[in-house]
Enzyme design. Structure first.
Site, PDB file in Angstrom:
ATOM      1  N   ARG A  98       0.819  -1.218   0.000  1.00 51.88           N
ATOM      2  CA  ARG A  98       0.000   0.000   0.000  1.00 51.88           C
ATOM      3  C   ARG A  98       0.850   1.264   0.000  1.00 51.88           C
ATOM      4  O   ARG A  98       0.398   2.329  -0.386  1.00 51.88           O
ATOM      5  CB  ARG A  98      -0.968  -0.009   1.200  1.00 51.88           C
ATOM      6  CG  ARG A  98      -2.244  -0.767   0.874  1.00 51.88           C
ATOM      7  CD  ARG A  98      -3.241  -0.662   1.997  1.00 51.88           C
ATOM      8  NE  ARG A  98      -2.800  -1.398   3.173  1.00 51.88           N
ATOM      9  CZ  ARG A  98      -3.404  -1.353   4.356  1.00 51.88           C
ATOM     10  NH1 ARG A  98      -4.467  -0.585   4.522  1.00 51.88           N
ATOM     11  NH2 ARG A  98      -2.950  -2.046   5.379  1.00 51.88           N
ATOM     12  N   TYR A 109      37.948  24.422  -4.486  1.00 47.26           N
ATOM     13  CA  TYR A 109      37.834  23.033  -4.048  1.00 47.26           C
ATOM     14  C   TYR A 109      38.998  22.709  -3.129  1.00 47.26           C
ATOM     15  O   TYR A 109      40.167  22.828  -3.519  1.00 47.26           O
ATOM     16  CB  TYR A 109      37.849  22.070  -5.248  1.00 47.26           C
ATOM     17  CG  TYR A 109      37.901  20.629  -4.796  1.00 47.26           C
ATOM     18  CD1 TYR A 109      36.819  20.056  -4.117  1.00 47.26           C
ATOM     19  CD2 TYR A 109      39.021  19.841  -5.018  1.00 47.26           C
ATOM     20  CE1 TYR A 109      36.871  18.743  -3.667  1.00 47.26           C
ATOM     21  CE2 TYR A 109      39.080  18.522  -4.579  1.00 47.26           C
ATOM     22  CZ  TYR A 109      37.995  17.986  -3.899  1.00 47.26           C
ATOM     23  OH  TYR A 109      38.047  16.694  -3.460  1.00 47.26           O
TER      24      TYR A 109
END
Ligand code: UD1
Ligand code: CA
Length: 461
Positions: A16, A366
């Site tokens: 369900r 970075y």
């Protein structure tokens, strides 16, 4: 005092829910429903657990590693589910055994402990945890006699007009004397509207045999709440979210608008911290006092000191000191540590790195697999080049280093204290302390070259 153990019913499938995974693994505030139940048992001091699994048993086992797993191949009812734990129960004769549904996340440790205390003081064979609901539809109704003694449970499908009106319902959680439970299971029969072995029938059987049954009304009706489908799961999430936010408001956390503010229930957040819309705090986070988190920020398994400002950014499996500023639009990935006063600005990614006190990584940078000292300044567009396609290497940067814009630091490489890296350099070799490193081609200016080219090209047309 008798010992304790518990059986967790977790054999529901995800049909369900339209899910590939078993229903009990659907999450409420980032935590599988079955984990809520197991954690409540743990908090109530119940250590010996058995989980009755069905489809997706391996996944349930992985989520509940402390449980002994047994299989229920066919779902023939809650009584049948407990029968699969017979060997576990045999080993726990002489104990009190809790039986819980794996899809009812709000059953708390206090309720479990309170019910156990009543179970023992009333010498009951079985004690039901009950709740009074405005609308009891769907739940088993509790039958009590004139003296308030529990007599049995009538399932929804078996109610008549009179029993359907009863508002006290069965939460689906119980304490049993294990020896009684083993005996009662062998007397269950599927003689009901659904043709199932109802665990609830053990109550009427207890009464018929002269064993006392008790009912422990929970303080909150929420203990019965479960989810059968996604809409139900959303309701549980909304309720849990509200509760967690209320708790933090009471602790002095400021929430300007609660839209999209979702906080896991284990989060620790200091007073005077502000949570702005779209802040998602996943499990395992600690946030200090006086921070501003959000908007649109995700924290996971991370700790932040006092006075941090995190704007539209994500932090995972990392720790930040005090007064760290991050964002907007930056990402701190696992294994990072940003020390006091570090400042990480726009479009920066930090991974598996230490960034020292008052170091600034302001834009488009970075920093990966790096150990960076204090008071370092990263120019815009710096890249620590940590990966050669096969292996990752570390970059080590000392204190008080100034890195010009658009530098590549090719790891493994060490930059000593106090160095200056010229803008645009590609640094491949270690730089000794206090040196200037410049690694780029020398500039050449050819006078008038550009004008002559323009002329040449325009004459072609
Ligand atoms: C059950 C109770 C009901 C109670 C309600 C509370 C029975 C007969 N009824 O009804 O009195 O008010 O819970 O939510 O027990 N399960 C298995 N194997 C099975 C059947 C169920 O593991 O064969 C598990 C389910 O996954 C679920 C739990 O047992 O976690 C409860 O089962 P469910 O079918 O939802 O019972 P209800 O009909 O809701
Ligand atoms: Ca149910």
């Amino acid at each position: 005092m008798r010992g304790t153990c518990a059986v967790l019913l977790a054999a529901g499938d995800g049909k369900r829910m339209k899910s590939e995974k078993p229903k009990v693994l659907c999450e409420v505030l980032f935590r599988p429903m079955a984990r809520w139940a197991a954690d409540a048992l743990k908090a109530a001091g119940v250590a010996d657990l058995c989980a009755v699994c069905g489809a997706g048993a391996e996944l349930v086992q992985a989520t509940l590693p402390e449980c002994e797993a047994v299989m229920q191949a066919q779902r023939l009812g809650t009584g049948h589910a407990v029968m699969q734990a017979r060997a576990f129960l045999e080993r726990h004769r002489g104990c009190d055994c809790a039986v819980l549904c794996g899809d009812a996340p709000f059953l708390d440790a206090d309720t479990l402990s309170g019910a156990l205390a009543l179970h023992r003081s009333s010498h009951a064979a079985v004690t039901l945890i009950t709740a009074c609901l405005e609308d009891p539809t769907g739940y088993g109704r509790i039958l009590r006699d004139g003296a308030g003694q529990v007599m049995g449970i009538v399932e929804q499908a078996d109610t008549d007009a009179e029993t359907a009106a009863i508002r006290e319902v069965n939460s689906g959680a119980y304490w049993f004397r294990t020896d009684f439970l083993l005996e009662a299971l062998s007397h269950l029969a599927p003689a009901n509207a659904q043709g199932e072995y109802y665990l609830t029938d053990t109550v009427a059987w207890a009464v018929s045999q002269g064993f006392p049954a008790a009912g422990f009304p929970a303080a909150s009706p929420d203990v019965v709440l479960g989810a059968n489908d996604r809409a139900g799961l959303l309701r549980l999430n909304e309720l849990a979210r509200r509760r967690v936010l209320e708790k933090h408001l009471q602790n002095g956390v400021e929430i300007v608008v609660s839209d999209g503010v979702v906080v896991a229930d284990d989060a620790v957040i200091g007073a005077d911290t502000v949570l702005l819309p779209g802040t998602i705090i996943k499990p395992g986070c600690t946030v200090g006092r006086g921070c501003v988190i959000g908007p649109n920020t995700v924290l996971e398994q991370s700790s932040l000191g006092d006075g941090c400002v995190i704007n539209a950014s994500q932090i995972e499996f990392s720790s930040l000191g005090c007064r760290v500023k991050l964002g907007p639009f930056s990402h701190v990935r696992p294994g990072s540590c940003l020390k006091d006063g570090a400042k990480v600005g726009n479009f920066v990614e930090i991974k598996n790195s230490t960034v020292g006190e008052k170091t600034a990584v302001a834009h488009l940078t970075y920093v990966g697999d790096s150990d960076v000292g204090s008071r370092v300044n990263f120019g815009c567009g710096t890249v620590t080049v940590n990966y050669d396609g096969f292996h990752k290497y570390r970059t080590v940067i000392g204190d008080d280093v100034f890195i010009g814009c658009n530098a590549n630091l090719i790891a493994p490489v060490k930059i000593g204290d106090g160095c200056l890296i010229a803008a645009g350099s590609t640094i491949t070799d270690d730089v000794p302390a206090d040196a200037l490193a410049i690694a780029r081609a020398r500039q050449l200016n050819r006078p008038d070259w550009a004008r002559q080219r323009r002329l040449r090209l325009s004459q072609k047309d």
